[in-house]
Design a protein around this motif. Structure first.
Motif, PDB file in Angstrom:
ATOM      1  N   LYS A 407     -25.499  12.752 -25.274  1.00 17.43           N
ATOM      2  CA  LYS A 407     -25.594  13.413 -26.528  1.00 17.43           C
ATOM      3  C   LYS A 407     -24.969  12.826 -27.674  1.00 17.43           C
ATOM      4  O   LYS A 407     -25.711  11.714 -28.141  1.00 17.43           O
ATOM      5  CB  LYS A 407     -24.720  14.708 -26.406  1.00 17.43           C
ATOM      6  N   ASP A 408     -23.780  12.925 -28.205  1.00 16.40           N
ATOM      7  CA  ASP A 408     -23.344  12.336 -29.254  1.00 16.40           C
ATOM      8  C   ASP A 408     -22.475  11.196 -28.848  1.00 16.40           C
ATOM      9  O   ASP A 408     -21.693  10.783 -29.864  1.00 16.40           O
ATOM     10  CB  ASP A 408     -22.687  13.298 -30.251  1.00 16.40           C
ATOM     11  N   SER A 409     -22.159  10.984 -27.701  1.00 14.09           N
ATOM     12  CA  SER A 409     -21.295   9.854 -27.165  1.00 14.09           C
ATOM     13  C   SER A 409     -22.191   8.613 -26.866  1.00 14.09           C
ATOM     14  O   SER A 409     -23.014   9.024 -25.990  1.00 14.09           O
ATOM     15  CB  SER A 409     -20.330  10.306 -26.136  1.00 14.09           C
ATOM     16  N   ILE A 410     -21.632   7.461 -26.915  1.00 12.09           N
ATOM     17  CA  ILE A 410     -22.266   6.149 -26.570  1.00 12.09           C
ATOM     18  C   ILE A 410     -21.154   5.270 -26.183  1.00 12.09           C
ATOM     19  O   ILE A 410     -20.166   5.044 -26.598  1.00 12.09           O
ATOM     20  CB  ILE A 410     -22.972   5.465 -27.936  1.00 12.09           C
ATOM     21  N   LEU A 411     -21.481   4.590 -24.805  1.00  9.58           N
ATOM     22  CA  LEU A 411     -20.552   3.494 -24.254  1.00  9.58           C
ATOM     23  C   LEU A 411     -21.192   2.273 -24.241  1.00  9.58           C
ATOM     24  O   LEU A 411     -22.438   2.290 -23.909  1.00  9.58           O
ATOM     25  CB  LEU A 411     -20.085   4.188 -22.817  1.00  9.58           C
ATOM     26  N   PHE A 412     -20.568   1.231 -24.759  1.00  9.84           N
ATOM     27  CA  PHE A 412     -21.176  -0.128 -24.757  1.00  9.84           C
ATOM     28  C   PHE A 412     -20.405  -0.919 -23.830  1.00  9.84           C
ATOM     29  O   PHE A 412     -19.121  -0.924 -23.687  1.00  9.84           O
ATOM     30  CB  PHE A 412     -21.173  -0.527 -26.346  1.00  9.84           C
ATOM     31  N   CYS A 413     -20.839  -1.656 -22.884  1.00 10.22           N
ATOM     32  CA  CYS A 413     -20.191  -2.512 -22.138  1.00 10.22           C
ATOM     33  C   CYS A 413     -21.243  -3.606 -21.531  1.00 10.22           C
ATOM     34  O   CYS A 413     -22.314  -3.600 -21.853  1.00 10.22           O
ATOM     35  CB  CYS A 413     -19.525  -1.955 -21.026  1.00 10.22           C
ATOM     36  N   LYS A 441     -19.091  11.077 -31.718  1.00  6.44           N
ATOM     37  CA  LYS A 441     -19.345  11.829 -33.161  1.00  6.44           C
ATOM     38  C   LYS A 441     -18.845  13.015 -33.276  1.00  6.44           C
ATOM     39  O   LYS A 441     -18.970  13.846 -34.108  1.00  6.44           O
ATOM     40  CB  LYS A 441     -20.696  11.853 -33.407  1.00  6.44           C
ATOM     41  N   LYS A 442     -17.951  13.451 -32.114  1.00  3.82           N
ATOM     42  CA  LYS A 442     -17.505  14.981 -31.745  1.00  3.82           C
ATOM     43  C   LYS A 442     -16.161  14.936 -32.200  1.00  3.82           C
ATOM     44  O   LYS A 442     -15.642  15.995 -32.732  1.00  3.82           O
ATOM     45  CB  LYS A 442     -18.018  15.429 -30.543  1.00  3.82           C
ATOM     46  N   SER A 443     -15.273  14.039 -32.054  1.00  8.11           N
ATOM     47  CA  SER A 443     -13.850  14.130 -31.773  1.00  8.11           C
ATOM     48  C   SER A 443     -13.333  14.181 -33.258  1.00  8.11           C
ATOM     49  O   SER A 443     -13.914  13.625 -34.142  1.00  8.11           O
ATOM     50  CB  SER A 443     -13.136  12.963 -30.928  1.00  8.11           C
ATOM     51  N   HIS A 444     -12.281  14.890 -33.429  1.00 10.64           N
ATOM     52  CA  HIS A 444     -11.330  14.827 -34.802  1.00 10.64           C
ATOM     53  C   HIS A 444     -10.405  13.778 -34.658  1.00 10.64           C
ATOM     54  O   HIS A 444     -10.070  13.438 -35.837  1.00 10.64           O
ATOM     55  CB  HIS A 444     -10.806  16.298 -34.988  1.00 10.64           C
ATOM     56  N   LEU A 445     -10.139  13.345 -33.528  1.00 12.07           N
ATOM     57  CA  LEU A 445      -8.936  12.472 -33.351  1.00 12.07           C
ATOM     58  C   LEU A 445      -9.332  10.890 -33.629  1.00 12.07           C
ATOM     59  O   LEU A 445      -8.793  10.329 -34.039  1.00 12.07           O
ATOM     60  CB  LEU A 445      -8.561  12.523 -31.770  1.00 12.07           C
ATOM     61  N   TYR A 446     -10.579  10.521 -32.945  1.00 12.31           N
ATOM     62  CA  TYR A 446     -11.126   9.379 -33.077  1.00 12.31           C
ATOM     63  C   TYR A 446     -12.604   9.303 -33.164  1.00 12.31           C
ATOM     64  O   TYR A 446     -13.264  10.297 -33.044  1.00 12.31           O
ATOM     65  CB  TYR A 446     -10.804   8.561 -31.933  1.00 12.31           C
ATOM     66  N   SER A 447     -13.095   8.142 -33.422  1.00 14.17           N
ATOM     67  CA  SER A 447     -14.618   7.792 -33.517  1.00 14.17           C
ATOM     68  C   SER A 447     -14.950   6.794 -32.726  1.00 14.17           C
ATOM     69  O   SER A 447     -16.101   6.747 -32.287  1.00 14.17           O
ATOM     70  CB  SER A 447     -15.348   7.792 -34.805  1.00 14.17           C
ATOM     71  N   GLU A 448     -14.206   6.107 -32.348  1.00 13.09           N
ATOM     72  CA  GLU A 448     -14.359   4.784 -31.692  1.00 13.09           C
ATOM     73  C   GLU A 448     -13.193   4.632 -30.609  1.00 13.09           C
ATOM     74  O   GLU A 448     -11.919   4.906 -30.738  1.00 13.09           O
ATOM     75  CB  GLU A 448     -14.422   3.510 -32.451  1.00 13.09           C
ATOM     76  N   ALA A 449     -13.621   4.030 -29.496  1.00 17.72           N
ATOM     77  CA  ALA A 449     -12.421   3.580 -28.472  1.00 17.72           C
ATOM     78  C   ALA A 449     -12.993   2.184 -28.014  1.00 17.72           C
ATOM     79  O   ALA A 449     -14.003   1.928 -27.561  1.00 17.72           O
ATOM     80  CB  ALA A 449     -12.631   4.778 -27.583  1.00 17.72           C
ATOM     81  N   VAL A 450     -11.758   1.304 -27.624  1.00 23.74           N
ATOM     82  CA  VAL A 450     -12.106  -0.054 -27.230  1.00 23.74           C
ATOM     83  C   VAL A 450     -11.132  -0.164 -25.916  1.00 23.74           C
ATOM     84  O   VAL A 450      -9.951   0.222 -26.041  1.00 23.74           O
ATOM     85  CB  VAL A 450     -11.815  -0.822 -28.303  1.00 23.74           C
ATOM     86  N   GLY A 451     -11.551  -0.837 -24.848  1.00 26.29           N
ATOM     87  CA  GLY A 451     -10.575  -1.080 -23.934  1.00 26.29           C
ATOM     88  C   GLY A 451     -11.337  -1.972 -22.997  1.00 26.29           C
ATOM     89  O   GLY A 451     -12.199  -2.779 -22.961  1.00 26.29           O
ATOM     90  N   ASP A 452     -10.703  -2.290 -21.686  1.00 31.90           N
ATOM     91  CA  ASP A 452     -11.124  -3.321 -20.711  1.00 31.90           C
ATOM     92  C   ASP A 452     -11.903  -2.491 -19.482  1.00 31.90           C
ATOM     93  O   ASP A 452     -12.369  -3.349 -18.800  1.00 31.90           O
ATOM     94  CB  ASP A 452      -9.845  -4.108 -20.094  1.00 31.90           C
ATOM     95  N   GLN A 453     -11.714  -1.455 -19.191  1.00 28.74           N
ATOM     96  CA  GLN A 453     -12.227  -0.826 -17.835  1.00 28.74           C
ATOM     97  C   GLN A 453     -12.263   0.969 -18.061  1.00 28.74           C
ATOM     98  O   GLN A 453     -11.562   1.427 -18.829  1.00 28.74           O
ATOM     99  CB  GLN A 453     -11.227  -0.985 -16.751  1.00 28.74           C
ATOM    100  N   LEU A 454     -13.422   1.512 -17.844  1.00 27.44           N
ATOM    101  CA  LEU A 454     -13.627   2.707 -17.982  1.00 27.44           C
ATOM    102  C   LEU A 454     -14.066   3.592 -16.817  1.00 27.44           C
ATOM    103  O   LEU A 454     -15.030   2.848 -16.208  1.00 27.44           O
ATOM    104  CB  LEU A 454     -14.706   3.013 -19.375  1.00 27.44           C
TER     105      LEU A 454
END
Length: 656
Positions: A407-413, A441-454
């Motif tokens: 939906k409105d969330s995308i994960l790149f890796c 695109k839904k959260s009020h707290l953040y629009s992007e996240a970056v890390g090493d493992q999901l």
């Protein structure tokens, strides 16, 4: 007189021999043991009654030849064909009738006639030839022996000397080891050794020897014997031509137009189908379907421009210059090339592609299908490297430039492992590593996240992002959150930051790299931070500290509230509250401290209210006072309070 009679007899005999030599058919063999068993003595003369029966009423018999055997040679003097017949009649209209003809076409003079039949050996009850055009035909029980175990049967076969071929428009049937072929019309090229069935070809093959295009057998290697599976046959039909050729290492059959292959619950539709058979065992070595290919096997469906199957590698390869498609239950895969391994059920995709699957509706969700949006539970994965699907483990591994969309969330890796449910291939869990980047695109707290493992699993519906030393949440250029472990809670869109972390928020729409020290906000915590999307509330636990400008706020718990513009507008601290205005930039408030149990900080007006139990405490320089409510107007550099204050000078001992 004797000399004249000899000349008259030799002329028709020479005509008969020259015409018959130019006659029929295709690849022979040199063994008399493979010829038709002679039912008549070739040296006996044809009975008078039979001669009469062989001559039409309007024709007269001019000559009879018994025990015919005529070889033909090429320019090098090599024998290329042998024509035999029990009896030959020359009629007055230059028509030659041959009874029980046999025709062999030889590959070379070194062919060992005792090793078996020639490549093609033709017999019938009657042959007829036109002495002018040299064209002829075979009729009544026409049999074309293609090899020792394969023969073609028809009622009529015409010979064309100019084309060096034979043909018929009548129905034909080919019987061979493990196969039967039927069709209408046939032509055989005697030079190039090619056989055409003109239209409506149908073939039946033993299933045990010819398991065409099996995409998988539920991932279980085949252990049953050929006898157990021989009963399930493969059926092939086409509306166009069927071309059969013989090569050194294979017999090749090519079906054209509206080709249909069926075996059990497996079906293949294509414009063209080429099958390579082992010339000795008659088992399928390889098969290739091309043009608008649609293959189905139970719940599996494959579409593409070509689908090939190889017995040596037990693989089926699906290809398309644009994209091929494979569907199984809730699994839908698109790529230019896919390799299916029959014995294991595994799938390899060596290039870019996409995969679509679904998530099961969460237990306890009472929404009807009409109320729920299917897009909420649809997962689409795209990749630029390769994909390997392991059927036994129900896992897929993806490499390079991967995009996972829901939906409105995308994960790149750059590396992703996905596990599926055994029953329906819906999503069970996944793990992503290398260059992780999330866009939400839904959260009020953040629009992007970056890390090493999901990681994510279907049971908890919780996505866990880890980073070393920390993972990062970011809302544009205005806010970022650092924490070693961040949990995202499914459809609720709540967030938990576990472990020591920090939140930064820039005010007045200033970018993170610009100086806004006087108005930006920083919050630290030691245990965890939890964000509630419904309340738009972020709570920070244990030794939490919030700073803005020269103000510092400490407490066991700090709650921050966001407005509709995704900006913090209020902070509340509870338990062991300590509020300090010690920075010299606050002028008259310099060195002011407040202690209590609750402090509410309005970030828009930049005022704070401190209360205590029973009273809050205000300290300034060497004195302190207690009151029910203490107000801090940070913008105006003013402090007021309610309740009867009690001032006390702070001695050195008291301060310590």
């Amino acid at each position: 007189m004797t000399k004249r009679r000899y000349i008259l007899i030799s002329i028709p005999l020479a005509c008969i021999i020259s015409i018959i030599i130019s006659l029929i058919i295709y690849q022979p063999e040199k063994g008399k043991n493979h010829q038709r068993e002679e039912s008549h003595n070739a040296t006996d003369k044809l009975p008078a009654k039979k001669q009469v029966q062989g001559v039409p009423d309007n024709e007269t018999l001019k000559q009879t030849v018994e025990g015919l055997s005529v070889p033909k040679y090429n320019e090098k003097g090599e024998q290329t064909m042998i024509m035999r017949g029990e009896s030959t009649l020359l009629l007055s209209n230059d028509i030659y009738k041959i009874f029980f003809p046999e025709i062999e076409v030889l590959d070379s003079p070194e062919t060992d006639m005792e090793d078996g039949l020639p490549s093609i050996f033709i017999t019938s009850d009657i042959a007829e030839m036109n002495g002018v055009s040299n064209e002829g035909y075979l009729s009544e029980n026409v049999v074309v022996h293609l090899d020792q175990e394969t023969q073609l049967n028809t009622d009529f076969l015409r010979y064309l000397p100019e084309k060096k071929s034979v043909y018929t428009d009548a129905p034909i049937t080919i019987h061979g080891k493990g196969l039967i072929i039927k069709g209408r019309g046939c032509e055989i090229d005697l030079v190039n050794k090619i056989l055409w069935i003109k239209k409506d070809a149908e073939m039946e093959m033993d299933g045990a020897n010819n398991d065409l295009f099996s995409l998988s057998e539920d991932g279980v290697p085949q252990t049953s014997s050929e006898d157990e599976t021989a009963g399930e046959k493969t059926f092939i039909r086409s509306s166009g031509r069927l071309i059969i050729t013989k090569q050194a290492d294979a017999n090749v059959m090519t079906f054209h137009d509206a080709v249909v292959v069926k075996r059990g619950d497996s079906n293949i539709f294509s414009d063209k189908l080429v099958i390579f058979l082992d010339p000795e065992t008659k088992k399928t070595k390889q098969a290739i379907a091309t043009g608008n290919v649609l293959a189905s096997e139970g719940v599996r469906i494959a579409r593409g421009n070509s689908l090939s199957w190889d017995i040596n590698t037990q693989t089926a390869v699906l290809e398309d210059s644009n994209k091929a498609e494979f569907i199984q239950e809730n699994l839908n895969v698109d790529a230019r090339k896919m390799i299916f391994y029959n014995t294991t059920g595994n799938i390899d995709i060596p290039g870019a592609g996409s995969l679509k699957t679904g998530m099961k509706q969460k237990a306890g969700n009472k929404e009807t299908p009409a109320q729920s949006d299917p897009a909420d539970n649809t997962i689409t994965i795209k990749w630029a490297g390769k994909m390997n699907f392991l059927n036994e483990a129900k896992e897929a591994h993806f490499e390079k430039t991967i995009e996972v969309r829901r939906k409105d969330s995308i994960l790149f890796c750059d590396n992703l492992t996905v596990a599926f449910m055994d029953q329906d291939y819906t999503l069970h869990s996944f793990k992503a590593t290398e260059n992780i980047h999330i866009v939400d695109k839904k959260s009020h707290l953040y629009s992007e996240a970056v890390g090493d493992q999901l990681t994510w699993n279907e049971k908890t519906r919780i996505t866990v992002l880890r980073g070393q030393p920390f993972a990062l949440l970011r809302e544009g250029n205005t806010r970022q959150i650092l924490s070693p472990r961040i949990l995202f809670y499914g459809n609720e869109n709540n967030v938990l930051c576990s472990g020591k972390g920090t939140l930064y928020e820039k005010r007045n729409n200033q970018a993170l790299n610009q100086d806004t020290e006087g108005v930006d906000i920083k919050i630290n915590w030691t245990k965890h931070m939890f964000y509630n999307e419904t309340l738009k509330k972020a709570s920070f636990y244990e030794k939490a500290q919030a700073t803005r400008g020269g103000g510092t706020l400490n407490g066991d718990q700090i709650d921050a509230y966001l407005d509709d513009n995704k900006t913090m507008n209020r902070i509340i601290a509870t338990d062991n509250v300590y509020f300090s205005l010690a920075d010299g930039d606050l002028e008259s408030m310099e060195g002011t401290e407040g202690l209590g149990t609750l402090l509410t900080w309005d970030l828009i007006q930049n005022v704070a209210l401190l209360t205590g139990n029973p009273k809050a405490e205000l300290r300034k320089k060497n004195s302190r006072t207690f009151s029910e409510k203490i107000y801090f107007d940070i913008t105006e550099n003013r402090i007021t309070w309610e309740g009867r204050p009690h001032w006390q000078l702070i001695s050195k001992e008291t301060k310590n």
